[in-house]
Design a protein around this motif. Structure first.
Motif, PDB file in Angstrom:
ATOM      1  N   ASN A  25       0.787  -1.239   0.000  1.00 34.76           N
ATOM      2  CA  ASN A  25       0.000   0.000   0.000  1.00 34.76           C
ATOM      3  C   ASN A  25       0.819   1.290   0.000  1.00 34.76           C
ATOM      4  O   ASN A  25       0.248   2.384   0.087  1.00 34.76           O
ATOM      5  N   GLY A  26       2.131   1.183  -0.091  1.00 37.25           N
ATOM      6  CA  GLY A  26       2.972   2.384  -0.167  1.00 37.25           C
ATOM      7  C   GLY A  26       3.339   2.997   1.161  1.00 37.25           C
ATOM      8  O   GLY A  26       4.055   4.009   1.194  1.00 37.25           O
ATOM      9  N   ASN A  84      -0.023  12.065   5.511  1.00 44.10           N
ATOM     10  CA  ASN A  84      -0.308  11.329   4.277  1.00 44.10           C
ATOM     11  C   ASN A  84       0.623  10.128   4.104  1.00 44.10           C
ATOM     12  O   ASN A  84       0.294   9.173   3.405  1.00 44.10           O
ATOM     13  N   ASP A  85       1.792  10.187   4.773  1.00 43.23           N
ATOM     14  CA  ASP A  85       2.717   9.054   4.718  1.00 43.23           C
ATOM     15  C   ASP A  85       2.168   7.836   5.446  1.00 43.23           C
ATOM     16  O   ASP A  85       2.696   6.725   5.309  1.00 43.23           O
ATOM     17  N   ARG A  92      -1.708   4.497  -0.387  1.00 43.67           N
ATOM     18  CA  ARG A  92      -1.727   5.186  -1.666  1.00 43.67           C
ATOM     19  C   ARG A  92      -2.267   4.289  -2.778  1.00 43.67           C
ATOM     20  O   ARG A  92      -2.670   4.770  -3.825  1.00 43.67           O
ATOM     21  N   TYR A  93      -2.257   2.985  -2.534  1.00 41.86           N
ATOM     22  CA  TYR A  93      -2.769   2.023  -3.510  1.00 41.86           C
ATOM     23  C   TYR A  93      -2.937   0.698  -2.789  1.00 41.86           C
ATOM     24  O   TYR A  93      -2.620   0.579  -1.585  1.00 41.86           O
TER      25      TYR A  93
END
Length: 406
Positions: free
Chosen positions: A290-291, A310-311, A315-316
Motif C-alpha cells: 500500500n505504499g 499522508n505518509d 496510496r494504492y
C-alpha cells in the motif's frame, strides 16, 4: 544536521539506517555483532550490547544525539529509558515495559476489558498441571520475556506439561511461565502508528500457518498475505479491539505491533507490542502492498521532526505475499537456486540471512527463528502473487550434511 541513535544494525535495521541517512540525518548505529551490516553504512558504527541502558546513554551523550529508536528488536523499554535519560522524544519507560513483558501486558489488557486469552502463571511443574487443567486443553505455555515465538509451546494434554514447562522456562529470566488459553481462528499480524491520541492503521496481514502440524508443538509462521481476506466490516471490528488495547497499555508514541486471532466470539489480542514488526513485514511487505513505509515517520518523530500524515495513509492496494525459506536442521553443504528464484515474475525482494552459509549450522526449529531467507512477491491477483512467491521459494534448494543440530 540532526543525529539519531539506532539500536541494532542487522539486516533489518540496515533498512532504517539507510532511510535515516536519506533524510539527511547523521546515524550512530550500535550492535552486539561486530559484523552487523548496518555498522558499515552508519556514519558511526559501534560494537556494544544494545540492552545495556547505561552504555547506550553514554553513547547518546557522547554523540549529542537528537533521537533514539530501534526497528524489529524487542527492546522498546531500553529505547524508552535512553530517551528519557537524554530528554528525547519517546515512550514512557513504564508503558514500554508494560507492552513488552507478557504477563504485565495481558494483566493490563484483561483489567481494561480488552478481549484476549484467559491466563494463569506457574512456578513449578505441579502448579503448571493444576493451572493448565483450569485453563483447559489445548493451552499454550510461554516465557514472559522472549520474542519470535521462542519457547512458546502448544500443550494438548497433561502428559505434555512437564516437557513444555521446562522448555518454556529455559527461554526466560523469570522463575515462572505464562499459561494461556489456546485460541483457534483467523490470525492477523497488524501494525499501527501512534501519535498522542491519533492511531493510524497501516497493515492487516493474514498470517500463514499452513504447516502448524509439521512444526508442532512450536508456532512457526511462514510469512503472510496482503491484502487480508477479511471484509471491511470485519476489519473495522479488529480496529476497535486494536485501539482499545493501545489505549489500555498507554502507547502514545511510535509503532504498535499486534497479533490477533478472530474466533467465534470476535477479534482477540494475542500480542500488542510497542515496536515495529520484524521479518520485513513493515519495512518491505507493507510498502509493496500500500505504499506505507512506517519507518519514515518513526525516524522523524524520534528526532522531534514533524511528519506528513499522508505518509501513514494507503496510496494504492496490490497483492504482497511473504514466504520464508526453511530447511531441516543440520550443517549446510550448499544452497542453490537463489539467482533463479530472484528472476521469477513478480518477485520484488529476496534475502538470504547472513548467518546461514556453507558449513554453518541450522538449528532445530523452535519458533520464528531458524529461517534462512525470505521472499516477497506480487502479481496481478492475490492468487498469482502467492503462486509466484511459493514457486520462487521452491526453487531454493538447501543441501544438509546429516541431521546434527542443537
Amino acid at each position: 544536521m540532526k543525529t539519531i541513535l539506532i539500536l541494532g544494525a542487522g539486516i533489518e535495521q540496515a533498512i532504517a539506517i539507510k532511510l535515516a541517512k536519506e533524510k539527511g540525518l547523521k546515524v550512530v548505529a550500535v550492535d552486539g555483532n561486530p559484523k552487523a551490516p548496518g555498522l558499515k553504512i552508519a556514519d558511526v558504527g559501534i560494537n556494544a550490547d544494545i540492552k545495556d541502558v547505561e552504555a547506550m546513554i553514554k553513547i547518546g551523550k557522547k554523540y549529542k544525539v537528537d533521537g533514539v529508536m530501534t526497528h524489529a528488536v524487542e527492546i522498546p523499554q531500553v529505547v524508552a529509558k535512553v530517551a528519557k535519560a537524554l530528554n528525547l522524544p519517546g515512550l514512557d519507560p513504564e508503558v514500554a515495559e508494560r507492552a513488552t513483558n507478557k504477563l504485565k501486558r495481558i494483566k493490563c489488557l484483561t483489567k481494561h476489558g480488552v478481549p484476549c486469552p484467559r491466563f494463569e502463571t506457574a512456578k513449578t511443574v505441579e502448579e503448571a498441571k493444576r493451572k493448565a487443567e483450569k485453563i483447559g486443553f489445548p493451552c499454550v505455555f510461554k516465557p514472559i520475556d522472549n520474542a519470535g515465538a521462542r519457547g512458546v509451546i502448544k500443550v494438548r494434554n497433561k502428559d505434555e506439561i512437564e516437557r513444555a514447562y521446562k522448555e518454556a522456562i529455559s527461554f526466560s529470566k523469570f522463575n515462572f511461565v505464562l499459561i494461556e488459553e489456546y485460541l483457534e481462528g483467523h490470525e492477523l499480524s497488524t501494525e499501527a502508528f501512534v501519535i498522542g491520541d491519533e492511531i493510524y492503521h497501516t497493515s492487516f496481514d493474514d498470517r500463514n500457518y499452513k504447516n502448524k502440524e509439521k512444526y508442532f508443538p512450536y508456532f512457526v509462521e511462514d510469512g503472510g498475505d496482503l491484502p487480508t481476506e477479511l471484509s471491511e466490516q470485519e476489519i473495522n471490528k479488529v480496529k476497535v479491539v486494536i485501539e482499545k488495547a493501545i489505549k489500555a497499555l498507554g502507547i502514545n508514541f511510535g509503532a504498535a505491533k499486534g497479533d490477533i486471532v478472530i474466533d467465534e466470539e470476535g477479534p482477540k489480542i494475542l500480542e500488542m507490542a510497542a515496536r515495529t514488526s520484524g521479518g520485513f513485514f513493515c519495512s518491505v511487505q507493507t510498502p509493496v502492498h500500500n505504499g506505507i513505509q512506517i519507518l519514515n515517520p518513526l525516524i522523524s518523530i524520534s528526532v522531534g521532526n514533524k511528519i506528513d500524515r499522508n505518509d501513514l495513509r494507503p496510496r494504492y492496494s496490490k497483492p504482497s505475499i511473504e514466504r520464508y525459506i526453511m530447511s531441516k536442521p543440520g550443517i549446510i553443504k550448499s544452497i542453490t537456486g537463489i539467482e533463479e528464484a530472484a528472476k521469477v515474475p513478480g518477485i520484488v525482494f529476496l534475502k538470504m540471512f547472513d548467518e546461514y552459509k556453507k558449513n554453518s549450522l541450522i538449528p532445530k526449529t523452535v519458533g520464528n527463528i531458524s529461517k534462512i531467507g525470505v521472499i516477497i512477491g506480487t502479481g496481478k491477483t492475490k492468487e498469482i502473487a502467492i503462486k509466484n512467491t511459493e514457486r520462487a521459494v521452491a526453487m531454493v534448494k538447501v543441501e544438509i550434511i546429516g541431521d546434527t543440530y542443537v
